[in-house]
Design an enzyme around this catalytic site. Structure first.
Site, PDB file in Angstrom:
ATOM      1  N   PRO A 214       0.735  -1.324   0.017  1.00 45.31           N
ATOM      2  CA  PRO A 214       0.086  -0.012  -0.042  1.00 45.31           C
ATOM      3  C   PRO A 214       0.898   1.324  -0.374  1.00 45.31           C
ATOM      4  O   PRO A 214       1.779   1.293   0.525  1.00 45.31           O
ATOM      5  CB  PRO A 214      -0.604  -0.162   1.174  1.00 45.31           C
ATOM      6  N   GLU A 215       0.447   2.206  -0.819  1.00 36.64           N
ATOM      7  CA  GLU A 215       1.274   3.584  -1.037  1.00 36.64           C
ATOM      8  C   GLU A 215       0.259   4.684  -0.244  1.00 36.64           C
ATOM      9  O   GLU A 215      -0.832   4.332   0.320  1.00 36.64           O
ATOM     10  CB  GLU A 215       1.593   3.527  -2.322  1.00 36.64           C
TER      11      GLU A 215
ATOM     12  N   HIS B  28      -4.095 -15.101   9.669  1.00 35.14           N
ATOM     13  CA  HIS B  28      -2.939 -13.939   9.609  1.00 35.14           C
ATOM     14  C   HIS B  28      -3.374 -13.023  10.740  1.00 35.14           C
ATOM     15  O   HIS B  28      -2.489 -11.969  10.503  1.00 35.14           O
ATOM     16  CB  HIS B  28      -2.378 -13.685   8.301  1.00 35.14           C
TER      17      HIS B  28
ATOM     18  N   ARG C 245       2.805 -11.871   5.635  1.00 35.97           N
ATOM     19  CA  ARG C 245       4.228 -12.010   5.583  1.00 35.97           C
ATOM     20  C   ARG C 245       4.975 -11.185   6.763  1.00 35.97           C
ATOM     21  O   ARG C 245       6.163 -11.435   6.789  1.00 35.97           O
ATOM     22  CB  ARG C 245       4.589 -11.420   4.331  1.00 35.97           C
TER      23      ARG C 245
ATOM     24  N   ARG D  29      20.329  15.842  -4.320  1.00 34.76           N
ATOM     25  CA  ARG D  29      20.680  14.674  -4.471  1.00 34.76           C
ATOM     26  C   ARG D  29      21.357  14.009  -5.434  1.00 34.76           C
ATOM     27  O   ARG D  29      22.123  13.058  -5.078  1.00 34.76           O
ATOM     28  CB  ARG D  29      19.385  13.748  -4.096  1.00 34.76           C
TER      29      ARG D  29
END
Ligand code: ZN
Length: 271
Positions: free
Chosen positions: A2-3, A92, A111, A150
């Site tokens: 998910p972003e 899970h 996971r 950068r």
């Protein structure tokens, strides 16, 4: 994973059911995903009322009535679900929150990369995150400054959460396509026009994706429609929606990357 748009959608969806509620119990079946420790987090949050549910980068932030914050990061496969009376628990489940109105919130994570973190100092806990791309302070000049400093390839730079918060593989590819920029261009090679286009592209794609409730690509995140609107991500071999050239899959900085070789022509454009 998910972003920003998916996490924002989760926050907006959960907010009405969480804000104003008091946490009456907290359990985790996988201690290693809770920081600073499970007992410390439990002591800090049980009995507290949730005053707001917000987002910072890809973190879901529960703000508590004593000023503390609980941060949840879904990472690769985490998701929040509500327990449903009379139905078997989903698979899970790693953590559960019981609320004073009888609801139970579940953190499911196949996971186990997800993280739950309690902090009294949100600013310190998130100090290494870059600016929020949808906030007012994120201007073209600010982006230009980050890029010039950068001197890295655009794709890995945009994925770096310490540079800009919330972008992942999908929306980085989409933004670079919208801006007409090849992902291997060096960040300090962009001129002002390129920077303005990239700034607009990042905001446009994130706003569209939030309106579409994010991208559903597999069982981890259901419920979004942005997958129907993607221009390059996951479309290798399919025709570019602008020029018809087949979309190409590349590997850049160990990440699968999708481009139109014609629309993203590899050099920073003058002017
Ligand atoms: Zn094209």
């Amino acid at each position: 994973m998910p972003e920003l748009p998916e996490v924002e959608t989760i926050v907006r969806t959960c907010r009405p059911r969480l804000v104003g509620r008091r946490i009456v119990a907290f359990h985790s079946r996988w201690r290693k995903n809770v920081a600073p420790t499970l007992p410390a987090a439990r002591r800090a949050i049980v009995g507290r009322r949730i005053t707001a549910l917000t987002r910072r980068a890809k973190f879901i932030v529960f703000r508590l009535d004593d000023g503390g914050c609980l941060l949840v990061h879904l990472r690769m496969s985490g998701r929040l679900e509500w327990a449903k009376n009379g139905l078997p628990e989903p698979r899970h489940v790693r953590a559960t929150w019981d609320l004073d109105d009888g609801q139970r919130l579940l953190f499911c994570d196949a996971r186990k990369f997800g993280r739950i973190l309690y902090t009294r100092d949100l600013a310190a806990a998130t100090a290494d995150l870059g600016p929020e791309p949808l906030e007012r302070g994120f201007t073209p000049a600010k982006l230009g400054h980050l890029l010039q400093q950068r001197r890295r390839q655009l794709k890995p730079l945009l994925l770096d959460q310490s540079v800009i918060a919330g972008l992942g593989n999908i929306y980085t590819d989409e933004a670079l396509f919208l801006a007409g920029l090849h992902p291997t261009i060096r960040s300090d090679a962009l001129n002002e026009t390129n920077i303005r286009r990239l700034h607009q592209a990042i905001r446009d794609v994130l706003r569209l994706a939030i309106r579409q409730h994010g991208t559903s690509l597999d069982w981890i995140y259901p419920g979004g429609w942005m997958q129907e609107r993607l221009l390059v991500y996951g479309r290798a071999g399919e025709p570019c929606r602008r020029c018809g050239t087949p979309i190409v899959a590349l590997r850049i900085a160990q990440r699968g990357t999708h481009i139109c070789p014609r629309c993203q022509n590899g050099v920073a454009q003058r002017g």
